[in-house]
Design a protein around this motif. Structure first.
Motif, short mmCIF file in Angstrom:
data_model
loop_
_atom_site.label_atom_id
_atom_site.label_comp_id
_atom_site.label_asym_id
_atom_site.label_seq_id
_atom_site.Cartn_x
_atom_site.Cartn_y
_atom_site.Cartn_z
N MET A 261 -29.61 -2.18 -40.35
CA MET A 261 -29.86 -3.34 -39.47
C MET A 261 -28.66 -4.29 -39.50
N ALA A 262 -28.10 -4.52 -40.68
CA ALA A 262 -26.93 -5.40 -40.80
C ALA A 262 -25.75 -4.83 -40.02
N LYS A 263 -25.55 -3.52 -40.09
CA LYS A 263 -24.46 -2.89 -39.36
C LYS A 263 -24.70 -2.96 -37.85
N ASN A 264 -25.96 -2.80 -37.42
CA ASN A 264 -26.26 -2.91 -35.99
C ASN A 264 -25.96 -4.31 -35.47
N LEU A 265 -26.31 -5.31 -36.27
CA LEU A 265 -26.01 -6.69 -35.88
C LEU A 265 -24.50 -6.90 -35.75
N LEU A 266 -23.75 -6.35 -36.70
CA LEU A 266 -22.29 -6.49 -36.66
C LEU A 266 -21.72 -5.73 -35.46
N ARG A 267 -22.31 -4.59 -35.11
CA ARG A 267 -21.84 -3.84 -33.94
C ARG A 267 -21.96 -4.68 -32.67
N VAL A 268 -23.09 -5.36 -32.53
CA VAL A 268 -23.29 -6.21 -31.35
C VAL A 268 -22.24 -7.32 -31.31
N GLN A 269 -21.97 -7.93 -32.46
CA GLN A 269 -21.00 -9.02 -32.51
C GLN A 269 -19.58 -8.53 -32.24
N LEU A 270 -19.29 -7.30 -32.67
CA LEU A 270 -17.96 -6.75 -32.45
C LEU A 270 -17.76 -6.25 -31.02
N GLY A 271 -18.86 -6.02 -30.31
CA GLY A 271 -18.77 -5.51 -28.95
C GLY A 271 -18.55 -4.01 -28.89
N VAL A 272 -19.16 -3.27 -29.84
CA VAL A 272 -19.04 -1.81 -29.85
C VAL A 272 -20.42 -1.20 -29.62
N THR A 273 -20.44 0.11 -29.39
CA THR A 273 -21.69 0.79 -29.11
C THR A 273 -22.47 1.03 -30.39
N ALA A 274 -23.74 1.37 -30.22
CA ALA A 274 -24.61 1.63 -31.38
C ALA A 274 -24.19 2.89 -32.13
N GLU A 275 -23.47 3.79 -31.46
CA GLU A 275 -23.04 5.04 -32.10
C GLU A 275 -21.76 4.89 -32.92
N THR A 276 -21.10 3.74 -32.80
CA THR A 276 -19.82 3.54 -33.50
C THR A 276 -20.06 3.43 -35.00
N GLU A 277 -19.36 4.23 -35.74
CA GLU A 277 -19.46 4.19 -37.20
C GLU A 277 -18.54 3.09 -37.73
N LEU A 278 -19.07 2.25 -38.62
CA LEU A 278 -18.30 1.15 -39.18
C LEU A 278 -17.98 1.43 -40.65
N GLU A 279 -16.74 1.22 -41.00
CA GLU A 279 -16.32 1.32 -42.39
C GLU A 279 -15.59 0.04 -42.76
N LEU A 280 -16.17 -0.74 -43.67
CA LEU A 280 -15.57 -2.00 -44.09
C LEU A 280 -14.77 -1.77 -45.36
#
Length: 436
Positions: A213-232
């Motif tokens: 859920m935290a990553k999904n929220l960050l995806r919205v803020q970054l302006g990327v799709t839900a399928e984008t994998e995030l690595e911090l």
């Protein structure tokens, strides 16, 4: 053979679609902020609002520039005639109505209007207001990205702690099973460990959902799709800047003029002042000039219309039963209200600054305490774990120590998050959130 080729093409397309859909972003905090500034849709919309305000400014300017209009017409009386009788004893004379066609060219130019200059100035302020709103949008989105980035890091580290803890308990459980079989430890001790492991399994599943859920929220803020994998690429400890915290804790003066909300109120005050001038301009006359050219393509039999015509037109407001005066007074009341709101905002921002400094100081002191607590809880847990493995204490004491250690770790992570959030709130207020 052809069928095999078609299947191969389909598989390649599916593999390409899967690869393209699973885009991966590797980001540190600065890269996340930059990505949001470039791709967040809310920021893009604020940029469009600035573009629109620029077009509105040109619209206001063009109202005082020459306007040229052209028209053409054609009329046909369908053979009708004009009957003229000069002597009642004589038969009337008839004049056929010929078809006519005209081309008209008209040029209008505003020469004087009191509200024109004020209107342009107001449009410029509207553009400035749109730019300030864009700055505020960027600041708010960057602040949200920072918060979202911190939440993902917190969720990720909480997962790691739970996974490590479960792995340790399962190892203890594995070592305890043979001891129960030979009668060295009661089966009750093993059951207690099993209950603790199951509870942690459930906690781990919940933490995984929170992490996603935290990553999904960050995806919205970054302006990327839900399928984008995030690595911090950073940890909470790495993004926690002790030097920055110390600087923010220092008693410093706060310049409210650097706050974006105050700047917006400044522009709003200027626009309200222009509204007073706009209403006063309604007392002034409006002067415009025109030039008209008419070309007769099909001329009538009798034509006295000139080809060229110039003229001036002045509209003079004389009496409106107090309407204009009422509008001026309303604009003055609006200005006074805006100034009161501006003074109130200045007081609120000063108080908010002190409160946020207090929050940061409290969060930092709590963090230092939790840092000591987690070190103690870790030592206690390791000591009790060794004693349990030696059969010196019961499983209840081990699970209690394990719960205490997990709680201390959780509170320690939360204390770091509170410090970072307090820093972010203070930087947002002072307008430094994008720069830091």
């Amino acid at each position: 053979m052809r069928r095999k080729q078609i299947v191969t093409v389909i598989l390649v397309l599916l593999m390409w679609g899967t690869t393209s859909a699973q885009e991966k972003l590797t980001l540190d905090l600065e890269a996340a902020k930059e990505h949001a500034l470039n791709y967040n849709l809310t920021i893009k919309n604020s940029g469009l609002a600035v573009d629109q305000s620029q077009q509105q400014l040109w619209e206001a300017i063009s109202a005082g520039l020459p306007h040229i209009n052209a028209s053409a017409d054609y009329s046909n009386a369908l053979g009708a005639e004009i009957s003229i009788q000069f002597d009642e004893n004589a038969p009337p004379s008839t004049i056929p109505i010929k078809p006519t066609s005209n081309f008209n060219l008209n040029v209008n130019q505003l020469l004087f209007n009191g509200g024109y200059i004020v209107g342009i100035q107001t449009a410029k302020l509207a553009e400035k207001l749109a730019e300030k709103n864009q700055s505020k949008t960027k600041q708010d989105i960057v602040s949200q990205v920072i918060e979202g980035y911190y939440l993902v890091l917190l969720s990720e580290e909480s997962l790691k702690i739970l996974e490590t803890n479960i792995a340790n308990l399962r190892e203890i459980y594995r070592k305890t099973e043979p001891m129960v079989k030979v009668g060295m430890i009661e089966e009750l001790e093993l059951d207690q460990l099993s209950v603790q492991v199951n509870s942690l399994d459930n906690a781990l599943k919940s933490a995984e959902r929170q992490y996603e859920m935290a990553k999904n929220l960050l995806r919205v803020q970054l302006g990327v799709t839900a399928e984008t994998e995030l690595e911090l690429t950073e940890t909470l400890a790495e993004v926690m800047d002790e030097k920055n915290t110390a600087e923010l804790l220092m008693e410093t003066s706060f310049d409210v003029a650097e706050n974006i909300d105050y700047q917006l109120m400044d522009v709003q005050e200027e626009m309200t002042e222009k509204q007073i001038k706009m209403q006063k301009a309604n007392y002034l006359p409006t002067l415009s000039g025109y030039y008209n050219y008419t070309e007769k393509i099909l001329k009538p039999a009798f034509d006295m219309s000139p080809k060229h015509m110039v003229g001036l037109q002045m509209d003079i407001p004389i009496f409106a039963s107090g309407e204009r005066r009422s509008k001026v007074r309303q604009a003055k009341i609006d200005l006074e209200t805006t100034r009161n709101n501006k003074a109130l905002l200045e007081d609120q921002l000063s108080i908010q600054y002190k409160q946020l400094q207090f929050n940061l100081r409290s969060a930092y002191e709590s963090h230092e305490t939790q840092q000591k607590n987690v070190e103690v809880a870790r030592r206690v847990y390791e000591n009790i774990k060794r004693k349990y493995e030696q059969g010196m204490i019961s499983g209840i004491e081990l699970t209690t120590a394990d719960n205490n250690y997990l709680q201390a770790e959780t509170e320690y992570l939360n204390s770091m998050l509170e410090v970072l959030q307090a820093q972010n709130a203070l930087n947002t207020l002072t307008g430094e959130v994008i720069n830091n």
